[in-house]
Design an enzyme around this catalytic site. Structure first.
Site, mmCIF file in Angstrom:
data_model
loop_
_atom_site.group_PDB
_atom_site.id
_atom_site.type_symbol
_atom_site.label_atom_id
_atom_site.label_comp_id
_atom_site.label_asym_id
_atom_site.label_seq_id
_atom_site.Cartn_x
_atom_site.Cartn_y
_atom_site.Cartn_z
ATOM 1 N N GLY A 47 0.828 -1.209 0.000
ATOM 2 C CA GLY A 47 0.000 0.000 0.000
ATOM 3 C C GLY A 47 0.857 1.252 0.000
ATOM 4 N N GLY B 122 -3.789 -2.308 -2.375
ATOM 5 C CA GLY B 122 -2.353 -2.117 -2.589
ATOM 6 C C GLY B 122 -1.984 -2.533 -4.010
ATOM 7 N N ASP C 222 -4.128 -12.541 2.615
ATOM 8 C CA ASP C 222 -5.082 -11.746 3.381
ATOM 9 C C ASP C 222 -4.716 -11.910 4.861
ATOM 10 O OD1 ASP C 222 -7.344 -10.855 4.776
ATOM 11 O OD2 ASP C 222 -8.684 -11.459 3.144
ATOM 12 N N SER D 5 -5.185 -2.156 5.489
ATOM 13 C CA SER D 5 -6.604 -1.742 5.508
ATOM 14 C C SER D 5 -6.854 -0.817 4.324
ATOM 15 C CB SER D 5 -6.947 -0.962 6.784
ATOM 16 O OG SER D 5 -8.314 -0.547 6.735
ATOM 17 N N ALA E 172 -1.506 0.828 12.997
ATOM 18 C CA ALA E 172 -1.787 2.057 12.244
ATOM 19 C C ALA E 172 -3.258 2.379 12.452
ATOM 20 C CB ALA E 172 -1.475 1.851 10.769
ATOM 21 N N TYR F 273 -15.081 1.751 8.663
ATOM 22 C CA TYR F 273 -13.658 2.062 8.888
ATOM 23 C C TYR F 273 -13.447 2.554 10.319
ATOM 24 C CZ TYR F 273 -9.040 4.118 7.892
ATOM 25 O OH TYR F 273 -7.711 4.437 7.884
ATOM 26 N N LYS G 222 -11.330 0.480 13.236
ATOM 27 C CA LYS G 222 -10.095 1.000 13.845
ATOM 28 C C LYS G 222 -10.281 1.208 15.343
ATOM 29 C CE LYS G 222 -7.261 1.390 10.260
ATOM 30 N NZ LYS G 222 -5.993 0.656 10.174
ATOM 31 N N TYR H 117 -4.513 -6.754 24.449
ATOM 32 C CA TYR H 117 -3.301 -7.585 24.381
ATOM 33 C C TYR H 117 -2.195 -7.001 25.260
ATOM 34 C CZ TYR H 117 -4.376 -11.276 21.072
ATOM 35 O OH TYR H 117 -4.870 -12.414 20.490
ATOM 36 N N ARG I 125 -9.393 9.776 -2.887
ATOM 37 C CA ARG I 125 -9.161 10.798 -1.865
ATOM 38 C C ARG I 125 -8.864 12.147 -2.512
ATOM 39 N NH1 ARG I 125 -5.585 7.471 2.481
ATOM 40 N NH2 ARG I 125 -4.955 6.397 0.589
HETATM 41 N N1 UDP Z 1 -13.096 15.826 -1.222
HETATM 42 C C1 UDP Z 1 -13.436 16.718 -2.228
HETATM 43 N N2 UDP Z 1 -13.309 16.313 -3.525
HETATM 44 C C2 UDP Z 1 -12.851 15.090 -3.877
HETATM 45 C C3 UDP Z 1 -12.491 14.178 -2.853
HETATM 46 C C4 UDP Z 1 -12.626 14.583 -1.531
HETATM 47 O O1 UDP Z 1 -13.863 17.857 -1.972
HETATM 48 O O2 UDP Z 1 -12.769 14.819 -5.097
HETATM 49 C C5 UDP Z 1 -13.214 16.274 0.178
HETATM 50 C C6 UDP Z 1 -13.957 15.309 1.090
HETATM 51 O O3 UDP Z 1 -15.356 15.574 1.057
HETATM 52 C C7 UDP Z 1 -13.352 15.647 2.425
HETATM 53 C C8 UDP Z 1 -11.903 16.037 2.093
HETATM 54 O O4 UDP Z 1 -11.918 16.361 0.698
HETATM 55 O O5 UDP Z 1 -13.999 16.760 3.018
HETATM 56 C C9 UDP Z 1 -10.895 14.940 2.338
HETATM 57 O O6 UDP Z 1 -11.407 13.773 1.754
HETATM 58 P P1 UDP Z 1 -10.584 12.414 1.614
HETATM 59 O O7 UDP Z 1 -11.433 11.478 0.807
HETATM 60 O O8 UDP Z 1 -9.231 12.710 1.106
HETATM 61 O O9 UDP Z 1 -10.405 11.821 3.081
HETATM 62 P P2 UDP Z 1 -11.041 12.107 4.538
HETATM 63 O O10 UDP Z 1 -10.179 13.146 5.142
HETATM 64 O O11 UDP Z 1 -12.471 12.573 4.392
HETATM 65 O O12 UDP Z 1 -10.951 10.794 5.204
#
Ligand code: UDP
Length: 336
Positions: free
Chosen positions: A35, A61, A81, A100, A139, A170, A174, A184, A211
């Site tokens: 990853g 990954g 896995d 993850s 993590a 998620y 976590k 543990y 992201r």
């Molecule tokens: N976001 C956005 N446009 C995108 C992808 C994400 O505006 O194309 C926003 C999302 O709504 C969040 C922030 O960017 O407010 C960070 O999103 P990400 O998916 O990177 O991870 P998060 O911090 O939410 O886990």
């Protein structure tokens, strides 16, 4: 920012101390080694003189992240896995549990695998550490704070999580993983560490992982509109990957058994971030607004007092510098 001893000096010193103590190279197991973070951690550990056994089932990954290690005699890759029994011959000194899905788009596509790797996978990784007498690092994530009601977030905050919302798979996996790790530590006396990782970026992030960093950079380089979710007033704080890995490594070597935030406290809105990407790429792309996903945290910034005090760690790579390196990597991979 505070001056730190160079990572090499500190890391190599620690590695050679550990080599002397063990009479051999330290052995690390990295789950999620193919990853984004797992592969950077693997590179870092190899550079510190560890032997590394990397495990990954490649659902999110990619072999491309570790193919430069082909032929490296101190690295072994196992495609598995981690929710299944981990059988490894020989000594293991450190288990780094990084497997993850971590992008909201990924964990919403794989909600059951996400819950399984955080629960069953953490159980197997802890079991391996216990069997080998190894030290274990989980993590974890800023998502344990959910959509936080306190700002910035310190480790003492218990969080504001919707267990049945789309991010619940998620966040709760976590949170469970943290609870299991503490069990543990308390019941078996296992040496454990928990790092709560805030938004991290850098080379090797999957182009289409969904992201905000890969989305905006890819959109900007391809001349497509940048998709800002909501009105873009939600905030995030982005940490460059080399800083993150350095913090994680220091935490593993520390003697501190409770969670520690590692991230960059420089906070900006998503809209400001989109404009920064346009500036640094020189792109003429427009910004378009899309609906805000459910339960998207309004604000996020780590309080890193604990990491500063306990680990003598703070981030060193400014956003502009880190983004330039990341954009360069994306340009190569996109052929732009
Ligand atoms: N976001 C956005 N446009 C995108 C992808 C994400 O505006 O194309 C926003 C999302 O709504 C969040 C922030 O960017 O407010 C960070 O999103 P990400 O998916 O990177 O991870 P998060 O911090 O939410 O886990």
């Amino acid at each position: 920012m505070k001056k730190q001893p160079s990572s090499d000096k500190r890391g190599k010193g620690a590695a050679s101390r550990s080599r002397r103590r063990l009479g051999r190279e330290p052995v690390s197991v990295v789950t999620g080694a193919a990853g984004f973070l797992g592969s950077h951690l693997t590179d870092y550990l190899l550079a510190q003189g560890h032997r590394v056994i990397g495990i990954d089932n490649l659902i999110t990954g990619s072999v491309a992240n570790i193919e430069h290690l082909a032929g490296e005699p101190r690295f072994r890759f196992i495609c598995q896995d981690v929710t299944e029994y981990l059988f490894l011959a020989g000594p293991v000194d450190y288990v780094w549990h990084f497997a993850s899905p971590a992008s909201p788009a990924d964990y919403m596509n794989y909600p059951i695998q996400t819950l399984k790797v955080g629960s069953l996978g953490t159980h197997k990784a802890l079991g391996l550490a216990r069997h080998k007498g190894a030290r274990f690092l989980l993590a974890s994530t800023s998502e344990v704070y959910g959509d936080p009601e306190v700002h910035p977030q310190s480790e003492d905050y218990w969080g504001h999580v919707n267990p049945v919302g789309p991010r619940g798979c998620y966040d709760e996996s976590k949170r469970f993983a943290e609870a299991l790790t503490m069990a543990y530590q308390r019941e078996h006396g296992l040496e454990t560490r928990i790092v709560r990782i805030f938004n991290t970026y850098g080379p090797r992030m999957r182009l289409n992982d969904g992201r905000v960093v890969p989305n905006f950079i890819t959109q900007a380089l391809q001349g497509r509109p940048l998709t800002v979710f909501g009105d873009g007033s939600q905030t995030r704080s982005f940490c460059y990957v080399s800083d993150l890995i350095e913090g994680v490594y220091r935490l593993m070597l520390s003697d501190y058994g409770l969670p520690v935030n590692v991230g960059n406290p420089t906070e900006l809105t998503v809209l400001e971030f989109a404009r920064e990407i346009l500036r640094l790429t020189g792109s003429k792309s427009r910004i378009v607004f899309k609906p805000l996903p459910q339960d998207d945290p309004r604000q996020r910034r780590p309080d890193i007092t604990r990491a500063r005090q306990l680990l003598d760690w703070s981030p060193r790579v400014p956003l502009e510098e880190g983004l330039r390196r990341t954009i360069e990597d994306f340009r190569k991979r996109l052929g732009k």
